[in-house]
Design a protein around this motif. Sequence first.
Motif, PDB file in Angstrom:
ATOM      1  N   UNK A  19      47.791  67.959  94.695  1.00  0.00           N
ATOM      2  CA  UNK A  19      48.761  68.900  95.267  1.00  0.00           C
ATOM      3  C   UNK A  19      48.055  70.190  95.673  1.00  0.00           C
ATOM      4  N   UNK A  20      48.696  70.945  96.541  1.00  0.00           N
ATOM      5  CA  UNK A  20      48.153  72.247  96.913  1.00  0.00           C
ATOM      6  C   UNK A  20      48.040  73.141  95.676  1.00  0.00           C
ATOM      7  N   UNK A  21      49.078  73.075  94.840  1.00  0.00           N
ATOM      8  CA  UNK A  21      49.088  73.932  93.651  1.00  0.00           C
ATOM      9  C   UNK A  21      47.901  73.648  92.743  1.00  0.00           C
ATOM     10  N   UNK A  22      47.660  72.367  92.426  1.00  0.00           N
ATOM     11  CA  UNK A  22      46.561  72.061  91.509  1.00  0.00           C
ATOM     12  C   UNK A  22      45.212  72.313  92.179  1.00  0.00           C
ATOM     13  N   UNK A  73      52.574  76.395 104.784  1.00  0.00           N
ATOM     14  CA  UNK A  73      52.805  75.063 104.251  1.00  0.00           C
ATOM     15  C   UNK A  73      53.472  75.189 102.893  1.00  0.00           C
ATOM     16  N   UNK A  74      54.423  74.319 102.627  1.00  0.00           N
ATOM     17  CA  UNK A  74      55.091  74.307 101.336  1.00  0.00           C
ATOM     18  C   UNK A  74      55.157  72.872 100.817  1.00  0.00           C
ATOM     19  N   UNK A  75      55.342  72.726  99.529  1.00  0.00           N
ATOM     20  CA  UNK A  75      55.466  71.402  98.917  1.00  0.00           C
ATOM     21  C   UNK A  75      56.538  71.442  97.830  1.00  0.00           C
ATOM     22  N   UNK A  76      57.030  70.271  97.464  1.00  0.00           N
ATOM     23  CA  UNK A  76      58.045  70.104  96.429  1.00  0.00           C
ATOM     24  C   UNK A  76      59.399  70.711  96.813  1.00  0.00           C
ATOM     25  N   UNK A  77      59.605  71.018  98.068  1.00  0.00           N
ATOM     26  CA  UNK A  77      60.882  71.588  98.492  1.00  0.00           C
ATOM     27  C   UNK A  77      61.998  70.571  98.288  1.00  0.00           C
TER      28      UNK A  77
END
Length: 553
Positions: A317-320, A515-519
């Motif tokens: 993921x982007x976060x990790x 960019x976003x994720x988990x939305x």
Amino acid sequence: MMKMMKNTLYKITLVLLAFFTLGCDVDDFLTEENINALSTESFWKNESQLEQGLIGAYAALQLPGSMGGSASSQFPVRSDVGRPNTWNANAQGLQRLTFNDNSSIVRSAWDDNYEGINRANQVIENAPNIQMDEQDKILILAQARFLRGLYYYWLYTSYNEGSIVLYTEIAKDASDFNQPLAPKEDVFALIDADLKYARENLPETWPPSDVGRATWGAATAVLADLYINERDFATARDYLKEIIDSRLYSLTPEIGWNFDEAHEFNSESIFEVSYSKAFKDGFGGNANDGANRSESTNRAETLATTTGGGFRVIMPSYWVTMLFKSDSMDMSDPRNEGRTFSIRASESIAMADDEFSTFYGRPSDEGGPYNNQEASYLKKFQNWKLTAEDELGRSGINERVYRLADINLLYAECLLETGGSFDVALDLVNEIRRRSGVRRLVAADYDATSLMEHIRWVERPLELMFEGRDIRWKDLRRWDAVKEQYDRLAELEFVIVEKVLRYYDPAIDTAASPLREYVEAAGNFSPSAHYYFPIPTTERTSNNNLGSGNTEG
């Protein structure tokens, strides 16, 4: 191979077949050719046949829905450490929480673990009737009960809040498969009893020819896992302490030894599932029964880049990825000289700006395409030191199910949850960080609450991402933090500039869209619907005692 399918053909055929077996690449253990399609009347006559049945029970660990390429590669995308590519519907469904009772991973994880249970039950039921040394028989029974307990534990923590179907005997006719859902308390009791029997009767170690078999440490680790995920921190703490105090295990000098083929069954490993690209060539990456099937896993091909001969179905993921970028190095450690990112980061994921590392025989920025909004790729359990993965999709890298770093962090959590020693918990975290040349935490900067937060949101995701059997999801659920994390991650904004990921800055990124994720996950998540998988539709439609709902028995 006969899949654990709940249809009439399966129910009739399974009664006639004693077991289906695979081999594993471990010297003598699990490398014998096995006899398929023997009736129960002609089999289960002697110690050798009992041992072959046990091998079959072990072999189910390799199946795609157990620890094979499907489960090991897909489960992380549901948590905060994985993200799907832009075209794979199965992976996207898991992350967006749009999976259902007919999704392939929901069906395969159910089928393959019940396959393992069936094989273990046959050993357990037939062992008393075989004339052999009693201590040897107890050893076989202890292994079979460990495996049954483990398979049930994976089902218990994956489906219907733990209320699943219990089979403790071999089916004698088709009606025996039509069992109701058991209360979760009954399932827990069976798992607990099986693992305690195994723990009491399994050895601490096996001779080299039997490496890979279950041990006292493996049974104790699963018991600790069982109890900590029930939030019984005191009982889990005591089991975890026994493992640590036994001195049977030690952290490897390099974290990467836990993800490659060269250092399997190392000092840190407590239990792992064996794979081999050499024992049986086969024709495909997934281990499966049959003379023409392989003993390998296709996890590496599934997650490798196209440059590395794979499909990059799921990525970090982007976060990790940003978490790895911030993994602060101890610059007094000579191993960090010239490094862009920590040893732990470079051994776990590939990033285009990791100038110190390589990826599939190329500089990191050339080992993957870094297109389609892709910011990093997995290195764990990948053959990334080669120029490409096997052209038939086969990998022989073992899956490490439990290792000491996981045990240490779980023990630290239990200490903090039960008012135990803060200093011991901090030392356990710092031991792991020291191994990877990461700056140690200073006691003055933390208390019990903030150290627990660090373990949750830094140490466990960085150390254990994409490992074990759905580790990260169980962590998040145990902490009741899935919704909290989804909401937090859905608010983050990123940008990729010249293959490099960073946080979006509206002041300078005026020409870029964030960019976003988990939305979708944040919007869709419901604990009752998503903490556990539903009972698969194949089970509900073929089991007359279940009906259409997922109500506890």
